[in-house]
Design a protein around this motif. Structure first.
Motif, mmCIF file in Angstrom:
data_model
loop_
_atom_site.group_PDB
_atom_site.id
_atom_site.type_symbol
_atom_site.label_atom_id
_atom_site.label_comp_id
_atom_site.label_asym_id
_atom_site.label_seq_id
_atom_site.Cartn_x
_atom_site.Cartn_y
_atom_site.Cartn_z
ATOM 1 N N GLY A 96 63.903 53.275 96.411
ATOM 2 C CA GLY A 96 63.626 54.039 97.425
ATOM 3 C C GLY A 96 62.716 55.186 96.883
ATOM 4 O O GLY A 96 62.325 55.875 98.003
ATOM 5 N N SER A 97 62.532 55.383 95.710
ATOM 6 C CA SER A 97 61.572 56.508 95.222
ATOM 7 C C SER A 97 60.191 56.059 95.685
ATOM 8 O O SER A 97 59.293 56.999 95.338
ATOM 9 C CB SER A 97 62.050 56.891 93.961
ATOM 10 O OG SER A 97 61.926 55.873 93.091
ATOM 11 N N LEU A 98 59.958 55.028 95.708
ATOM 12 C CA LEU A 98 58.511 54.620 95.786
ATOM 13 C C LEU A 98 58.205 54.457 97.476
ATOM 14 O O LEU A 98 58.968 54.009 97.973
ATOM 15 C CB LEU A 98 58.162 53.334 94.938
ATOM 16 C CG LEU A 98 58.444 53.150 93.690
ATOM 17 C CD1 LEU A 98 58.313 52.006 93.045
ATOM 18 C CD2 LEU A 98 57.363 54.192 92.980
ATOM 19 N N ALA A 99 56.762 54.643 97.792
ATOM 20 C CA ALA A 99 56.350 54.222 98.951
ATOM 21 C C ALA A 99 55.055 53.384 98.618
ATOM 22 O O ALA A 99 54.464 53.644 97.746
ATOM 23 C CB ALA A 99 56.080 55.575 99.862
ATOM 24 N N GLY A 100 54.779 52.760 99.582
ATOM 25 C CA GLY A 100 53.511 51.963 99.592
ATOM 26 C C GLY A 100 53.010 51.147 100.763
ATOM 27 O O GLY A 100 53.772 51.250 101.734
ATOM 28 N N MET A 101 51.868 50.396 100.407
ATOM 29 C CA MET A 101 51.407 49.464 101.666
ATOM 30 C C MET A 101 50.760 48.291 100.886
ATOM 31 O O MET A 101 50.342 48.264 99.860
ATOM 32 C CB MET A 101 50.478 50.349 102.423
ATOM 33 C CG MET A 101 48.964 50.780 101.641
ATOM 34 S SD MET A 101 48.031 51.413 102.913
ATOM 35 C CE MET A 101 47.519 50.281 103.712
ATOM 36 N N VAL A 102 50.692 47.295 101.785
ATOM 37 C CA VAL A 102 49.706 46.027 101.276
ATOM 38 C C VAL A 102 48.555 46.342 101.387
ATOM 39 O O VAL A 102 47.791 46.869 102.267
ATOM 40 C CB VAL A 102 50.086 44.809 102.348
ATOM 41 C CG1 VAL A 102 49.165 43.510 101.773
ATOM 42 C CG2 VAL A 102 51.642 44.315 102.284
ATOM 43 N N CYS A 103 47.607 45.842 100.196
ATOM 44 C CA CYS A 103 46.321 46.199 100.112
ATOM 45 C C CYS A 103 45.467 45.150 99.145
ATOM 46 O O CYS A 103 45.917 45.075 98.101
ATOM 47 C CB CYS A 103 45.951 47.479 99.555
ATOM 48 S SG CYS A 103 44.350 48.164 99.526
ATOM 49 N N ASP A 104 44.445 44.433 99.656
ATOM 50 C CA ASP A 104 43.984 43.779 98.931
ATOM 51 C C ASP A 104 42.523 44.499 98.295
ATOM 52 O O ASP A 104 41.870 44.918 99.350
ATOM 53 C CB ASP A 104 43.370 42.356 99.429
ATOM 54 C CG ASP A 104 42.218 41.513 98.699
ATOM 55 O OD1 ASP A 104 41.639 41.874 97.672
ATOM 56 O OD2 ASP A 104 41.897 40.669 99.447
ATOM 57 N N VAL A 105 42.438 45.064 97.204
ATOM 58 C CA VAL A 105 41.447 46.189 96.704
ATOM 59 C C VAL A 105 40.108 45.589 96.609
ATOM 60 O O VAL A 105 39.101 46.503 96.475
ATOM 61 C CB VAL A 105 41.751 46.672 95.325
ATOM 62 C CG1 VAL A 105 43.153 47.397 95.066
ATOM 63 C CG2 VAL A 105 41.902 45.619 94.314
ATOM 64 N N SER A 106 39.800 44.378 96.856
ATOM 65 C CA SER A 106 38.569 43.635 96.967
ATOM 66 C C SER A 106 37.989 43.916 98.222
ATOM 67 O O SER A 106 36.757 43.698 98.604
ATOM 68 C CB SER A 106 38.497 42.198 96.529
ATOM 69 O OG SER A 106 39.287 41.267 97.433
ATOM 70 N N GLN A 107 38.880 44.306 99.305
ATOM 71 C CA GLN A 107 38.227 44.518 100.683
ATOM 72 C C GLN A 107 38.125 45.909 100.972
ATOM 73 O O GLN A 107 39.000 46.942 100.721
ATOM 74 C CB GLN A 107 39.426 44.044 101.670
ATOM 75 C CG GLN A 107 39.638 42.668 101.390
ATOM 76 C CD GLN A 107 38.238 41.796 101.511
ATOM 77 O OE1 GLN A 107 37.546 41.729 102.503
ATOM 78 N NE2 GLN A 107 38.209 40.942 100.607
#
Length: 261
Positions: free
Chosen positions: A56-67
């Motif tokens: 729960g200390s982390l936040a984030g999102m889906v990401c393909d860094v090549s895009q």
């Protein structure tokens, strides 16, 4: 006597790519333990969902860094959540194909370079546009010992990791006058699921047993052992810390002294 208490340093605001597992996750959790605020991404939506639910200390999102568009969205959302950016850690990368150059498909070559090199470039560019104007920040790129040596049957991976060293050196020169440090870490063979997949692919390609390949990997290092995700996290956090305040443009090799690949 004044009741005003001295304020401690503000928590570091950290963005880490490919942090749903492996080195990225270990580094993210260690930064949190150090008191930082951390935003992560990963291309694997299910793995990211599991990681965020478990921590729960982390936040984030889906990401393909090549895009490019997805990286732009990552930085918009990440900076909004963090309130700024002090540290970028570029962990995103793929192993790429296990094949000789003569038999390799161009599409496989391009995919490996797109994730490992283009993705790091896109994230570095976005971070530079924030850190440069603010006059501070630290970027840590993940290269590899494969970026220091040739690597038979892994040409696109070695090429991308070699190129990351050049990107790191150049960006350190561009951003150094503005107070931003850029370094890269070159891990050796890191134990874990990803290394297991690399070993399995090499065994299938060469006809050796997986155990023989595993032994060969450890025998190429003077310390005769794999390194751990914790070893790499320790180095990344040192480079991003006040203790590493005068280190920039460097390639820090954490590999037990690789003698050959």
């Amino acid at each position: 006597m004044s009741t005003t208490q001295a304020q401690g340093p503000s928590p570091q605001r950290v963005l880490i790519t490919a942090a749903a597992s492996g080195i990225g996750l270990q580094t993210a959790l260690d930064f949190v333990q150090d008191g930082a605020r951390v935003f992560i991404c990963d291309a694997d939506a299910l793995a990211l969902q599991r990681t965020l639910a478990a921590h729960g200390s982390l936040a984030g999102m889906v990401c393909d860094v090549s895009q490019e568009a997805q990286v732009a969205a990552l930085f918009r959302q990440g900076l909004q959540h963090l309130g700024g950016l002090d540290v970028l850690v570029n962990c995103a990368g793929i192993a790429g194909p296990t094949a000789t150059v003569a038999e390799m498909a161009f599409a496989d070559w391009r995919q490996c370079l797109s994730v490992n090199l283009d993705g790091t470039f896109l994230c570095c560019r976005a971070a530079a546009q924030v850190m440069g104007p603010q006059g501070s920040g630290a970027i840590v790129n993940l290269s590899s010992t494969a970026g220091l040596y040739g690597f038979p049957r892994r040409a696109p991976y070695a090429s991308a990791k070699w190129a990351l060293r050049g990107l790191t050196k150049t960006l350190a020169q561009e951003l150094g006058p503005r107070g931003v440090r850029v370094n890269c870490v070159c891990p050796g063979s890191v134990e874990g699921e990803r290394m297991d997949r690399v070993i399995a692919a090499e065994a299938a390609k060469t006809g050796q047993t997986e155990e023989a390949v595993r032994t060969l990997f450890t025998q190429t290092a003077s310390l005769r052992t794999f390194v751990s995700a914790q070893d790499i996290s320790n180095t990344i956090r040192f480079l991003a810390s006040a203790q590493g305040a005068r280190i920039s443009g460097q390639e820090i090799v954490v590999d037990g002294n690789t003698e050959t690949l």
